[in-house]
Enzyme design. Structure first.
Site, PDB file in Angstrom:
ATOM      1  CB  ALA A 371      -0.929   0.006   1.206  1.00  0.00           C
ATOM      2  CG  ASP A 372       1.135   3.600  -3.257  1.00  0.00           C
ATOM      3  OD1 ASP A 372       2.337   3.349  -3.438  1.00  0.00           O
ATOM      4  OD2 ASP A 372       0.243   3.274  -4.054  1.00  0.00           O
ATOM      5  CD  GLU A 411       9.422   7.630  -1.299  1.00  0.00           C
ATOM      6  OE1 GLU A 411       9.325   6.405  -1.446  1.00  0.00           O
ATOM      7  OE2 GLU A 411      10.333   8.174  -0.650  1.00  0.00           O
ATOM      8  CG  ASN A 415       4.215   6.830  -0.933  1.00  0.00           C
ATOM      9  OD1 ASN A 415       3.960   5.875  -1.649  1.00  0.00           O
ATOM     10  ND2 ASN A 415       5.408   7.027  -0.408  1.00  0.00           N
ATOM     11  CG  ASP A 579       4.821   5.824  -4.907  1.00  0.00           C
ATOM     12  OD1 ASP A 579       4.672   4.632  -4.548  1.00  0.00           O
ATOM     13  OD2 ASP A 579       5.661   6.576  -4.392  1.00  0.00           O
ATOM     14  CB  CYS A 831      -8.195 -10.652  21.714  1.00  0.00           C
ATOM     15  SG  CYS A 831      -6.412 -10.511  21.436  1.00  0.00           S
ATOM     16  CG  HIS A 952      -9.495  -8.476  17.527  1.00  0.00           C
ATOM     17  ND1 HIS A 952      -9.802  -7.984  18.775  1.00  0.00           N
ATOM     18  CD2 HIS A 952      -8.228  -8.962  17.606  1.00  0.00           C
ATOM     19  CE1 HIS A 952      -8.760  -8.149  19.576  1.00  0.00           C
ATOM     20  NE2 HIS A 952      -7.800  -8.743  18.902  1.00  0.00           N
ATOM     21  CD  GLU A 954     -13.226  -6.815  18.653  1.00  0.00           C
ATOM     22  OE1 GLU A 954     -12.134  -6.702  19.230  1.00  0.00           O
ATOM     23  OE2 GLU A 954     -13.638  -7.901  18.196  1.00  0.00           O
TER      24      GLU A 954
END
Length: 987
Positions: A371-372, A411, A415, A579, A831, A952, A954
């Site tokens: 992911a950017d 950059e 991004n 990018d 958890c 999780h 929730e």
């Protein structure tokens, strides 16, 4: 939300394994399905010192251990760690060893503050001055110079006095007190607050009162200290963390003390505000006054510092690429840590805590970390939010310091452009500067870089830099026998960009879509064909630096480009976005293919007259690759042309089904490779680091899944309609009360309360201290849910301390036992709450077969987004959901279900289990993150009233909270059904 970064020395130092030496390449050439990259296990010994003297940690040790420490603190404190960077570098440049032997670790975040709390209130004379949080310790006493000295220049005992001892649970408790105070709105008892950092109380308390135009009188012996033998100087000046100083009115003291007691957070009144402008520190033990001075002397304007510096000119060699083999270059660059798969860093950090995460590093059905941008939500009913991204091109500073700084800003912009942002001016930057002050040429380089960004570039972009930090000590010296060694870091600017997001659902990702009909890939080349290779990953992979760095030459071009991308995104014309950064266009395209498990047919244009395939593929000029529908290309060309960017838009190919990645340049095929071959090369570095740090078997299983070309990825299967609200007939009546139960260290109560609130409950925050003190009775609630986190820091084992606080306290035990015996009560443990409830089996009817939860098989905290199957069971939470397979967030270190016997396991009523992407129950990593037998991760009782789960749900009850989901999902994600089921059960 949080961000982190890491820079360490490169792996190419004497005696150190090179990244590309970790593999034996077996099989044939291009497109050979038998070609495999396998580990040479004889080369991988976790305890090798790699030639470093014992007093200096090796780069490898820092890479393996440093991120774990940072992630562990952040996980326990409870903030999502959503983006970062990882840079390795060490190279002799112009006769001087340059690199990150002194590591950089960047940590920061973003939050929201009410306007009413944005300014400190004035303090009345007599206002109480309070230390909140942990006690003082012998920390940070190597002298103020310790954190600003060259590593190795200090004497050893002072170095030890400067080592921090983190206590994330104490930080959490202090934060909870602050949260309880600001939640009172205008009734907030805190008048002013200050963190305790450099200089400890000797800095924080004077600044607290001076900011209110007051003085202060302090009692040195009222300051809590862990070590009673500390001298007055040590008590006053130590830099122990996890504490704050604040001021309250004397009339609010009892109220504030009650809040602290509820949260079990230590506090102490250490002084009072005075009318004069003096700082007085009295020591009743020694019967003297070690400090008595005018505050203006301490905090008045210091004289300006004048540094006489000179610029340094270095003659650098050009980087000759004429003899490089393209295939070898591709593999070297893919394995470089700055470019390679960062799973070993990302999977150890909780990314979903708080329930506000909309975009984390992992994306798509195969959860690939490319992911950017990171995106968080502004609320549990909102789609607007905040974006964060990082920019960093530190190695370029060895060639051109101002260019390095401009490229870091550039950059960060390329991004963060993946998020939906109304205007480039909405972006705010945090500039973190690191330099080796005093080194020849470095001060002048720092001045030039700061001026280039702060005085020139950002004003032209219309972007402000409201915050930042610096460290001017980026040089390491040590002795290796009789030989003196030293390494100086490059001038380093790390830019963190933040901006409000109009709609988190519009965030673009690098995942190529293969279900949108015919599409094409276009490169937006903001470097205008210059193809400068200095400081590139390619140069570093060959032990070079080059002499011509890429640069942000035209700020106006960047602002126009940003506006065009945002407009096209809002119009739905961009299918995927990534990018161009470390590794250049080649890595950009590979990462898009890895995220989508697709092939590529790339045809490179010749952007410059004397260009080459290597220059086109590996230059790291600013830019981005867009996937667009073929039918939208005319609109795209017109839009870019109207913005004056027509020449920057280059069509470069298309995604294709299958495994082949082919690249054509100047009419000839220059590379043909299998995606799996390149993907394994890209993931090999993270695999080997995991192999050394964690369970090698788990690391091997995760690495091997890349070769499963038929892996369908996350594949939800629903047996119900998520949009059908089974609680709807009941929500218009009374809202049943549910206790959102927590203990000290628990951090998942907000998202749990939000999920039950959405389903029609009236959720109440209940601390265990409320029950033990008798302020709250479970008899007043229809149900409770025990939330996730790290109760008592898990020092007694997962959930053990929390369970013992119930079992060994008569009032608490009676409260819980009576609650469990009621016929109309229900409870959910998630958890840490799951671990706690599993230890209450002696008072929970029908829970005798529940397992004990112990350390994950991977030997590591696991934050994953994986598939879970709902099994037929009497659990009230899963009514009508049996047979469904759903992706769910996981974040725990001790989730392995340990049964005492096979008979116990057979008797257990399993409600939820991990399955692989094909829907089969699994113990294989990472589909089963903790390795539990048969994938078991949720259990219930015979009457279905009490259920425990390790995942999780929730945190993913809204579709926008899911790291990935099918395009057809609406606002409500499938996991909301289990909370609605509870509301229906109550009636």
């Amino acid at each position: 939300a949080g961000l982190s970064g890491f820079s360490v020395s490169n792996l190419n130092i004497p005696g150190f394994i090179q990244p590309w030496e970790l593999y034996q390449v077996n099989g044939g050439g291009a497109g050979d399905a038998a070609s495999r990259l396998t580990p040479d296990a004889s080369r991988l010994t976790p305890h090798r010192t790699y030639g470093r003297p014992a007093r200096i940690s090796s780069a490898l040790q820092i890479m393996l251990d440093g991120p774990v420490g940072g992630a562990s603190f952040n996980n326990e404190f409870g903030r999502p760690n959503l983006c970062g960077y990882f840079r390795t570098f060490e190279l002799e440049v112009a006769g001087e060893m340059r690199g990150y032997h002194k590591p950089i670790m960047l940590a920061g975040g973003i939050g929201n503050i009410s306007a009413r709390h944005a300014r400190k209130e004035k303090l009345g004379v007599g206002a109480l001055l309070i230390q909140l949080g942990g006690p003082g310790m012998l920390i940070g006493l190597g002298g103020g110079a310790a954190s600003s000295m060259q590593t190795g220049a200090n004497i050893e005992n002072l170095d030890f006095d400067s080592v921090q001892r983190g206590n994330a649970e104490m930080q959490r408790r202090a934060q909870e007190v602050i949260d309880r105070c600001w939640a009172l709105g205008d009734d907030n008892p805190i008048l002013s607050i200050h963190d305790v950092g450099a200089g400890g109380l000797s800095n924080a308390l004077p600044e607290l009162v001076h900011g209110a135009a007051r003085g202060g009188r302090f009692d040195l012996r009222s300051i809590p200290s862990e070590e009673p033998g500390m001298s007055p100087l040590q008590i006053w000046c130590n830099e122990a963390q996890e504490r704050y100083v604040l001021a309250i009115a004397p009339a609010r003291r009892a109220e504030f003390a009650a809040i602290c007691a509820r949260e079990r957070c230590p506090h102490a009144v250490v002084g009072t505000a005075t009318a004069d402008d003096r700082l007085v520190v009295a020591d009743p033990l020694l019967k003297n006054t070690p400090v008595d001075m005018e505050l203006a002397v301490l905090l008045g304007k210091p004289p300006k510092m004048l540094r006489n510096v000179t610029r340094r000119t270095t003659n650098l060699e050009s980087f000759d690429i004429s003899k490089l083999d393209l295939r070898e270059a591709c593999l070297r660059v893919l394995r470089l840590p700055a470019v390679a798969d960062k799973t070993f860093l990302i999977s150890i950090g909780d990314r979903t805590v708080g329930g506000m995460t909309a975009r984390d590093q992992m994306l798509g059905p195969w959860q690939v970390p490319v992911a950017d941008v990171a995106v968080t939500l502004a609320g549990f009913f909102e789609h607007c939010g905040e974006a964060m991204a990082i920019g960093e091109r530190t190695q370029l500073a060895l060639i051109d310091a101002p260019a390095s700084a401009r490229m870091a800003v550039g950059e960060a912009i390329t991004n963060i452009a993946a998020a939906s942002i109304a205007d480039i001016g909405d972006i705010k930057l945090s500039a973190n500067w690191m330099a080796a002050a005093g080194q020849p040429g470095e001060d002048a380089a720092l001045y030039d870089a700061v001026r280039a960004v702060g005085m020139e570039l950002c004003p032209q972009l219309g972007i402000s830099i409201p915050v930042g930090k610096d460290s001017m000590s980026m040089k390491t010296t040590w002795s290796d026998g009789d030989e003196k060694r030293e390494v100086t870091a490059p001038l380093s600017l790390i830019v963190s960009a933040f901006a409000p997001v109009t709609d988190a659902r519009l965030t673009l990702t690098p995942q190529l879509r293969m279900d949108c009909g015919a599409t094409v890939l276009v490169l937006v080349d903001l470097g205008a064909g210059k193809n400068r290779l200095g400081g590139s990953a390619l140069a570093q992979a060959y032990g070079r630096i080059g002499n011509v760095a890429p640069d942000l030459d035209d700020p106006l071009r960047v602002t126009k480009w940003f506006d065009v991308v945002q407009a096209l995104n809002r119009a739905g014309r961009i299918v995927a976005y990534h990018d161009r950064s470390d590794g250049g266009l080649f890595v950009t395209l590979c990462e898009m293919a890895f995220a989508s498990r697709s092939g590529l047919a790339v045809v490179l244009p010749r952007s410059a007259a004397h260009s080459s395939a290597i220059a086109e593929l590996f230059n790291e000029e600013l830019g981005a690759v867009l996937q667009v529908r073929t039918g939208d290309m005319p609109l795209l060309r017109d839009t870019f042309r109207d913005a004056g960017l027509g020449d920057e838009l280059l069509e470069i190919g298309r995604p294709v089904a299958g495994e082949e990645i082919s690249i054509v340049f100047d009419g000839a095929v220059v590379l043909r490779a299998l995606r799996t071959e390149l993907h394994r090369a890209w993931s090999a570095t993270t695999f080997h680091l995991q192999w050394m740090r964690d369970n090698p078997q788990c690391a091997q299983q995760e690495y091997d899944r890349i070769t499963d070309v038929a892996d369908p990825g996350l594949s939800p299967h629903l047996t119900f309609d998520p949009a059908a609200d089974v609680a709807a007939p009941f929500v218009h009546g009374a809202r049943p009360r549910i206790a959102i139960l927590r203990e000290q260290g628990v951090n998942g109560q907000l998202e749990m309360g939000a999920a039950f609130d959405r389903a029609g409950f009236d959720a109440f925050d209940v601390h265990m201290s409320d029950i033990i003190a008798g302020r709250v009775k479970l008899a007043d609630f229809r149900g409770f849910t025990a939330c996730g986190g790290f109760s008592y820091g898990d020092v007694l084992g997962a959930g053990e301390g929390w369970a013992k606080s119930i079992l060994f306290n008569r009032r608490a035990r009676d409260e819980f036992a009576a609650f469990f015996q009621r016929a109309d009560s229900f409870a959910l443990g998630v958890c840490n709450g799951c671990q706690m409830m599993s230890n209450l089996h002696e008072i929970i009817p029908g829970s005798d077969a529940w397992p004990h939860f112990v350390r994950n098989k991977s030997e590591q905290f696991e934050a994953r987004f994986v598939m879970a199957e709902v099994l037929p069971s009497p659990s009230l939470f899963f009514a009508g959901m049996a047979g469904s397979r759903l992706p769910v967030a996981v974040a725990h270190g001790e989730g392995y279900a340990e049964f005492g016997s096979s008979a116990q396991r057979e008797a257990a009523l399993v409600a939820l289990r991990f399955v692989d992407n094909r829907g089969a129950a699994t113990e294989s990593y990472p589909y089963n993150p903790n390795g539990s037998p048969a994938g078991i991760t949720g259990l219930t009782t015979a009457d279905g009233r009490f259920t425990i789960l390790m995942p999780h749900p929730e945190r993913v009850f809204r579709s926008v909270q899911n790291s990935w989901h099918p395009a057809g999902w609406g606002e409500d994600a499938p996991w909301l059904r289990m909370f609605r089921n509870a509301r229906k059960w109550v009636g």
